[in-house]
Design a protein around this motif. Sequence first.
Motif, PDB file in Angstrom:
ATOM      1  N   UNK A   1       0.841  -1.194   0.000  1.00 12.63           N
ATOM      2  CA  UNK A   1       0.000   0.000   0.000  1.00 12.63           C
ATOM      3  C   UNK A   1       0.875   1.242   0.000  1.00 12.63           C
ATOM      4  N   UNK A   2       0.441   2.252  -0.734  1.00  5.71           N
ATOM      5  CA  UNK A   2       1.097   3.550  -0.706  1.00  5.71           C
ATOM      6  C   UNK A   2       0.046   4.639  -0.762  1.00  5.71           C
ATOM      7  N   UNK A   3       0.205   5.696   0.013  1.00  3.73           N
ATOM      8  CA  UNK A   3      -0.782   6.770   0.008  1.00  3.73           C
ATOM      9  C   UNK A   3      -0.086   8.115   0.151  1.00  3.73           C
ATOM     10  N   UNK A   4      -0.736   9.139  -0.392  1.00  2.00           N
ATOM     11  CA  UNK A   4      -0.244  10.510  -0.331  1.00  2.00           C
ATOM     12  C   UNK A   4      -1.395  11.403   0.103  1.00  2.00           C
ATOM     13  N   UNK A   5      -1.126  12.265   1.072  1.00  2.00           N
ATOM     14  CA  UNK A   5      -2.107  13.250   1.516  1.00  2.00           C
ATOM     15  C   UNK A   5      -1.463  14.632   1.485  1.00  2.00           C
ATOM     16  N   UNK A   6      -2.112  15.577   0.792  1.00  3.27           N
ATOM     17  CA  UNK A   6      -1.693  16.975   0.798  1.00  3.27           C
ATOM     18  C   UNK A   6      -2.813  17.774   1.449  1.00  3.27           C
ATOM     19  N   UNK A   7      -2.478  18.553   2.481  1.00  2.00           N
ATOM     20  CA  UNK A   7      -3.516  19.281   3.208  1.00  2.00           C
ATOM     21  C   UNK A   7      -3.143  20.750   3.371  1.00  2.00           C
ATOM     22  N   UNK A   8      -4.179  21.564   3.546  1.00  4.07           N
ATOM     23  CA  UNK A   8      -4.026  23.019   3.628  1.00  4.07           C
ATOM     24  C   UNK A   8      -4.999  23.564   4.658  1.00  4.07           C
ATOM     25  N   UNK A   9      -4.539  24.529   5.466  1.00  3.72           N
ATOM     26  CA  UNK A   9      -5.397  25.177   6.463  1.00  3.72           C
ATOM     27  C   UNK A   9      -5.140  26.670   6.443  1.00  3.72           C
ATOM     28  N   UNK A  10      -6.239  27.456   6.385  1.00  2.00           N
ATOM     29  CA  UNK A  10      -6.127  28.902   6.355  1.00  2.00           C
ATOM     30  C   UNK A  10      -7.146  29.526   7.290  1.00  2.00           C
TER      31      UNK A  10
ATOM     32  N   UNK B   1     -10.252  24.547   5.260  1.00  2.00           N
ATOM     33  CA  UNK B   1      -9.258  23.476   5.171  1.00  2.00           C
ATOM     34  C   UNK B   1      -9.545  22.641   3.927  1.00  2.00           C
ATOM     35  N   UNK B   2      -8.497  22.022   3.394  1.00  2.00           N
ATOM     36  CA  UNK B   2      -8.645  21.209   2.189  1.00  2.00           C
ATOM     37  C   UNK B   2      -7.695  20.029   2.253  1.00  2.00           C
ATOM     38  N   UNK B   3      -8.121  18.902   1.696  1.00  2.00           N
ATOM     39  CA  UNK B   3      -7.307  17.690   1.608  1.00  2.00           C
ATOM     40  C   UNK B   3      -7.451  17.077   0.230  1.00  2.00           C
ATOM     41  N   UNK B   4      -6.339  16.584  -0.305  1.00  2.00           N
ATOM     42  CA  UNK B   4      -6.337  15.790  -1.533  1.00  2.00           C
ATOM     43  C   UNK B   4      -5.577  14.508  -1.217  1.00  2.00           C
ATOM     44  N   UNK B   5      -6.173  13.356  -1.556  1.00  2.00           N
ATOM     45  CA  UNK B   5      -5.597  12.068  -1.194  1.00  2.00           C
ATOM     46  C   UNK B   5      -5.525  11.124  -2.381  1.00  2.00           C
ATOM     47  N   UNK B   6      -4.487  10.286  -2.348  1.00  4.97           N
ATOM     48  CA  UNK B   6      -4.413   9.118  -3.230  1.00  4.97           C
ATOM     49  C   UNK B   6      -4.031   7.919  -2.378  1.00  4.97           C
ATOM     50  N   UNK B   7      -4.747   6.818  -2.558  1.00  6.77           N
ATOM     51  CA  UNK B   7      -4.431   5.554  -1.876  1.00  6.77           C
ATOM     52  C   UNK B   7      -4.365   4.462  -2.936  1.00  6.77           C
ATOM     53  N   UNK B   8      -3.295   3.699  -2.933  1.00  8.24           N
ATOM     54  CA  UNK B   8      -3.144   2.598  -3.882  1.00  8.24           C
ATOM     55  C   UNK B   8      -2.816   1.301  -3.171  1.00  8.24           C
ATOM     56  N   UNK B   9      -3.463   0.221  -3.589  1.00  7.60           N
ATOM     57  CA  UNK B   9      -3.184  -1.119  -3.076  1.00  7.60           C
ATOM     58  C   UNK B   9      -2.786  -2.020  -4.237  1.00  7.60           C
TER      59      UNK B   9
ATOM     60  N   UNK C   1      -7.620   4.743  -5.319  1.00  5.32           N
ATOM     61  CA  UNK C   1      -8.635   5.585  -4.690  1.00  5.32           C
ATOM     62  C   UNK C   1      -8.145   7.037  -4.709  1.00  5.32           C
ATOM     63  N   UNK C   2      -8.975   7.920  -5.227  1.00  6.33           N
ATOM     64  CA  UNK C   2      -8.662   9.347  -5.275  1.00  6.33           C
ATOM     65  C   UNK C   2      -9.769  10.116  -4.555  1.00  6.33           C
ATOM     66  N   UNK C   3      -9.398  11.045  -3.683  1.00  4.75           N
ATOM     67  CA  UNK C   3     -10.405  11.851  -2.987  1.00  4.75           C
ATOM     68  C   UNK C   3      -9.937  13.300  -2.885  1.00  4.75           C
ATOM     69  N   UNK C   4     -10.908  14.198  -2.843  1.00  2.17           N
ATOM     70  CA  UNK C   4     -10.652  15.620  -2.616  1.00  2.17           C
ATOM     71  C   UNK C   4     -11.743  16.142  -1.694  1.00  2.17           C
ATOM     72  N   UNK C   5     -11.373  17.001  -0.750  1.00  2.00           N
ATOM     73  CA  UNK C   5     -12.308  17.429   0.277  1.00  2.00           C
ATOM     74  C   UNK C   5     -11.993  18.854   0.705  1.00  2.00           C
ATOM     75  N   UNK C   6     -13.032  19.657   0.963  1.00  3.37           N
ATOM     76  CA  UNK C   6     -12.858  21.010   1.472  1.00  3.37           C
ATOM     77  C   UNK C   6     -13.882  21.253   2.577  1.00  3.37           C
ATOM     78  N   UNK C   7     -13.456  21.923   3.671  1.00  3.90           N
ATOM     79  CA  UNK C   7     -14.333  22.216   4.806  1.00  3.90           C
ATOM     80  C   UNK C   7     -14.200  23.696   5.179  1.00  3.90           C
TER      81      UNK C   7
END
Length: 822
Positions: free
Chosen positions: A376-385, A395-403, A439-445
């Motif tokens: 498994x390998x995953x990458x998370x990039x996050x931002x907070x302002x 806040x924002x997150x972009x993720x990739x998860x691979x199996x 798996x690809x995800x993007x999220x903003x709060x």
Amino acid sequence: MKKIQSFILLFVLLFSSQVIGQQQISFQIKGVISAIGSPVAGAQIKLYEASDTISIKRTLSNEKGFFGLEAPKQGKYRVVVEAFGMEKFESSLFELTVENPSFQFTNLELIPLKKDLGNVTVTSKKPLVEQKIDRTIVNVEAAVTNAGNNVLEVLEKSPGITVDRDGNISLKGKSGVIVMVDGKPTQLGAADLANLLRNMNASQVDQIEIMTNPPAKYDAAGNAGIINLKTKKTKMTGFNGSITAGYAQGVYPKANQSVVANYRVGKFNVFGNYSYNYRERFQELNLERNFIHSTTKELLSTFGQETRMQDQRHSHNGRIGLDYFANKKTTWGILLSGFDNRASMDVFSGTSIKDKFGALQRTTISNTEVRDRWKNGSVNVNFRRVLDSTGKEITADVDYIGYRSTNRTALANQFYFANGSSAGPDDLLLGDMPTLIDIYTAKVDYVQPLKKGAKFEAGAKFSWVETDNNAKFDSVLNNGIVPDYNRSNHFIYREAIQAAYVNYSGQFSPKWSMQVGLRLERTDAKGDQLGNAQRPASGFDTSYAQLFPTAYLSYKISDKQSLVLNYGRRLKRPDYQDLNPFVYFLDRYTYQQGNPGLRPQFSHNIELSHMILGGAITSTLNYSKVNNIIQQVIEQNAATNETFIKQANIAELDQIGIAVSGQIPVTKWMNLSLYTNYYQNRFRGFVNQTFIDFTQPTLVFNGSSSFKFGKGWTGEVSGFYRSAAVEGVIFIQSLGAMNLGLAKSVLKSKGTVRLSVRDVFWTQLPNGSAKYDDVDIRFRQRSDSRVLNVSFTYRFSKGKASSGPSRRKSNEEADRVKIGGN
């Protein structure tokens, strides 16, 4: 006219309640705690009356350093603030009156301890269990018997959590729990999630958050709620961390090592951890099956099987991350993580088939070899302002998860008549089953504080999942390998989920507060089974959109007593591989089959909680109704003595229960942590075209007693018990376990030696049965559950306390991937 009158009456009542609430005077103390220019989260604030030495109120600062307290009456007060690594702050006296009912600390700045933390290690003892308004928190290191265990074993003795014989996790008697790591779902199916948790050391986890009714900000997935594993992090500047090494011995050996490190300087914070886990174990399973005529219900034959499985697992887990504090309002972060799990399993099975009179007809000897690897390998990039001084935040997150996985299986069978002569040629089946999951995800709060402590939240999320399962089987015939197209299968699944939510929370009187939220989720899914020389192509395509409301209402009876009523609607989507119509061969007579017709299950959950002594003791009444519940069902073929296992939407579930938890300080040297839950599950619906109506009351008990012996010695006795329970169509007999632990602080409190024994009397032995229609099965199981653990942890630090922002994670999709054999 009656409707208009009713509306006017309702409006008047609501307006009157607001007016009455406004007439009541609320004495408020507020402030923001900071240190070295950054907010301090988790600081403890105590409120004292002028001449009193015992605090009358306590609270903790939030992630922005903000805190709020309510005084019971007008008068003179003072506050004391304590935080890890900081000098204690004591305020001067201030006065609250009817004319001036509030007091604001304008600049509450804590001073870091001046001692060099490279020479002094500060330690504190947290309670094993903490009860919050919306969740239960388990502090993993507070239990000595957690040393050397894996995370699944820690969950097994946590309040309200049940782990069955296959590693499936239930919460308060309900399946469909979403398990997250630092707020990020693992995206694994039940069996593979259990496998992953077995390969995680308890030393990697700081806290376990248990939420039976999560708010709208969280994904709607998880019929029974969410379990969030918060891994260890540090808020110290400079270089610091810990090293743990452990060895365990059951019937077979086990070992674990881990290192956690953090380096923070200036605007940068680099952190990471690595762990290695070796586990060797066995499992014995005895099955008895009666094959019955579907119409006459006459006994046709009996089937007895004794199986012994032995496996070895090597697991490497690691992660590394970087936070960049651009300024006081902006933070960027990146996190890389992954694991490499390798397993080898050897299975020996002996099967006896008898006629209805008990006379032996045939025997089958099976040997299975499985070589499995999951990466498994995953990458998370996050931002907070932080947008302004009022606390508006995005806040924002972009993720990739691979199996990626490889699974190679060899299944050999030998057949004999009752007299020992051969009943046919040996059978050898070879399998190669690679799996790819992306798996690809993007999220903003967005968060906006409102007047009088209210808060508005909103957010959106998108996820895309694609899985590729290519199972290739070959049969060995006449010393030659022949492709087996009937057993081979290539299945591709794609899924897109779009979600948005809004949430409002606030206090509308000194005693009443509320939180309401609404989440919208739309799912588009497509599955394709590719054809081959003997199997036509097939597939399915489905879409659905649903609303998921949540609501919380809190009433403060007194300073130490409160009531909370909450409601939430949730769902559980089918695991990805359970939608694959392919038939997996567990052994010569047992198969596991996918079901492309699976639909999501939906649940309505309502709870009423009563907290006394400031949350030290909590009692909860709960009711849940689940429609289209997904459960494992069994089908049998009496002519071939074969059994098929699959997931199906079998019935509806009604559950009612009561739970009580408490943290009881018996003496200065002894503390009790107790949890008990009594519930009744009722399953009603059609299974294999047969109506079932199963009801079973169940009692669950978890208890832990910790002891302080002085001179750095601590001890613990813990255990759990669960009475008979029903899980869909399967009845499980009662079982339990007792654990013992002892710990000693060494090396000037920088090191800790722990010794523990899990399942002292080897009583964790699942037994059960399933009986309906033409199915009649009983099983007994024994595994390597009695284990002696010894471990050593060394903590190192060279720096000062800091208060950087805690790491956030996003995304719900990982709990539905199935990793490796169980």
